[in-house]
Design an enzyme around this catalytic site. Structure first.
Site, short mmCIF file in Angstrom:
data_model
loop_
_atom_site.label_atom_id
_atom_site.label_comp_id
_atom_site.label_asym_id
_atom_site.label_seq_id
_atom_site.Cartn_x
_atom_site.Cartn_y
_atom_site.Cartn_z
N HIS A 84 0.85 -1.19 0.00
CA HIS A 84 0.00 0.00 0.00
C HIS A 84 0.89 1.25 0.00
O HIS A 84 1.96 1.25 0.62
CB HIS A 84 -0.90 0.03 1.23
CG HIS A 84 -1.66 -1.23 1.45
ND1 HIS A 84 -2.49 -1.78 0.50
CD2 HIS A 84 -1.73 -2.07 2.52
CE1 HIS A 84 -3.03 -2.89 0.97
NE2 HIS A 84 -2.57 -3.10 2.19
N GLU A 101 -1.69 -0.16 8.18
CA GLU A 101 -2.61 -1.07 8.84
C GLU A 101 -1.89 -1.93 9.87
O GLU A 101 -0.65 -1.88 9.99
CB GLU A 101 -3.31 -1.97 7.82
CG GLU A 101 -2.37 -2.87 7.04
CD GLU A 101 -3.06 -3.58 5.86
OE1 GLU A 101 -4.06 -3.06 5.36
OE2 GLU A 101 -2.57 -4.65 5.47
N HIS A 159 3.53 -7.39 1.90
CA HIS A 159 2.91 -8.30 2.84
C HIS A 159 1.86 -9.16 2.15
O HIS A 159 1.44 -8.87 1.03
CB HIS A 159 2.25 -7.52 3.98
CG HIS A 159 1.17 -6.59 3.51
ND1 HIS A 159 1.44 -5.34 3.01
CD2 HIS A 159 -0.18 -6.73 3.42
CE1 HIS A 159 0.31 -4.75 2.66
NE2 HIS A 159 -0.69 -5.58 2.88
N ARG A 179 -1.56 -5.01 -6.09
CA ARG A 179 -1.12 -6.40 -6.18
C ARG A 179 0.22 -6.47 -6.90
O ARG A 179 0.38 -5.97 -8.01
CB ARG A 179 -2.15 -7.23 -6.96
CG ARG A 179 -3.45 -7.44 -6.24
CD ARG A 179 -4.29 -8.52 -6.93
NE ARG A 179 -5.69 -8.39 -6.54
CZ ARG A 179 -6.63 -7.81 -7.28
NH1 ARG A 179 -6.31 -7.35 -8.47
NH2 ARG A 179 -7.85 -7.71 -6.85
#
Length: 304
Positions: A84, A101, A159, A179
């Site tokens: 991200h 996150e 991740h 992705r």
């Protein structure tokens, strides 16, 4: 003044498993207030309550959009290898914000694994080659995980959640996912899922750390800080005794995410039931919560 809000969970079925969005202000995926005849969304509540809900500093920072997205994730297959962007990179790419996150692992399969971070130093050129020849996973740190494990995933860290993981995800209000690699997996129409090679390359942080798991020692009947960052602070409580939690000096909303157990919460004098699988939003005006029962839950809030 309302002492708390519960929301109708929003289930999403995906190619790899399911997500349950517990609290979401993401456009077109806003969760609705439970039991509300007018079907108010969380952002409707923010617009109505403003700083009384978010806190003065948070309302100045975030305006009329709730700043966190809370999910339960049940991975029956591997999620894509992804990254991200940071806020800065996202804005350069024409997006409103990036995504930082964290994950807290709940009761998962004995074989559950996940990827978090690079295990070796690589260059952008080596990254492209690893993606091209299907060996990018070889450069990632892989973890066997169990209940209670916690991972912080700042923007830029590569991740992926693996098969058998069941976890809580707390993140910025953003649905940006780039992705990198998807195991040559095809969607329901037989097509390879879209990769975001260029955007991902602009987003990756190539820093290598010796360990990406959050280090803490579980304790009973007290608050245990797991993650502290500009976007959220998160603690875990594992209680089998009553506890009084003082929020009188906190200029923020609080989200309580039930992990397991059952009991009651008395919120500024109003008592309600609370159990694993439930998520409750306390407005910034909340002064005190008293717990009863055997309860394990996460507490998250934002300090601006």
């Amino acid at each position: 003044m309302t002492h708390y809000y519960k929301f109708i969970p929003l289930p999403r079925t995906l190619i790899w498993g399911t997500e349950i969005w517990q609290i979401s202000g993401v456009k077109d995926y806003e969760t609705k207030v439970e039991g509300d005849s007018e079907s108010l969304s969380i952002n409707d509540i923010v617009r109505s309550q403003k700083a009384a809900l978010l806190g003065e500093a948070n309302y100045q920072r975030f305006g009329d959009e709730f700043p966190l997205l809370i999910k339960f994730i049940d991975a029956r297959q591997e999620l894509s290898i992804q990254v991200h962007p940071s806020d800065e990179v996202a804005r350069r790419q024409g997006k409103p914000r990036g995504k930082t996150e964290m994950w807290y692992v709940m009761e998962s399969a004995p074989t559950a694994t996940l990827y978090s971070g690079l295990k070796q130093k690589i260059t952008p050129e080596e990254y492209e080659a690893l993606v091209d020849n299907d060996t990018i996973c070889d450069a990632l740190a892989k973890y066997d995980v169990k209940e209670g494990d916690c991972f912080f995933i700042p923007a830029g860290r590569i991740h992926a959640i693996g098969t058998g993981c069941y976890l809580t995800e707390i993140q910025q209000t953003s649905d940006i996912t780039y992705r990198i690699y998807d195991y040559k997996r095809r969607d329901k129409d037989g097509n390879f899922r879209q990769l975001h090679t260029k955007e991902a390359a602009e987003s990756i942080d190539y820093t290598v750390l010796p360990n990406y798991r959050q280090q803490y020692t579980p304790v009973k009947n007290q608050s245990q800080l797991l993650v502290e960052c500009p976007y959220f602070n998160t603690a875990v409580y594992d209680l089998d005794e009553p506890m009084q939690i003082d929020y009188s000096e906190l200029d923020s909303f609080v989200v309580l995410i039930g992990l397991k157990g059952e009991g009651t919460l008395t919120i500024d004098g109003e008592t309600i039931s609370f159990c694993g699988g439930e998520t409750i939003l306390l407005p910034a005006t909340c002064k005190e919560v008293c717990t009863q029962g055997t309860l394990k839950f996460l507490e998250t809030y934002v300090i601006s």
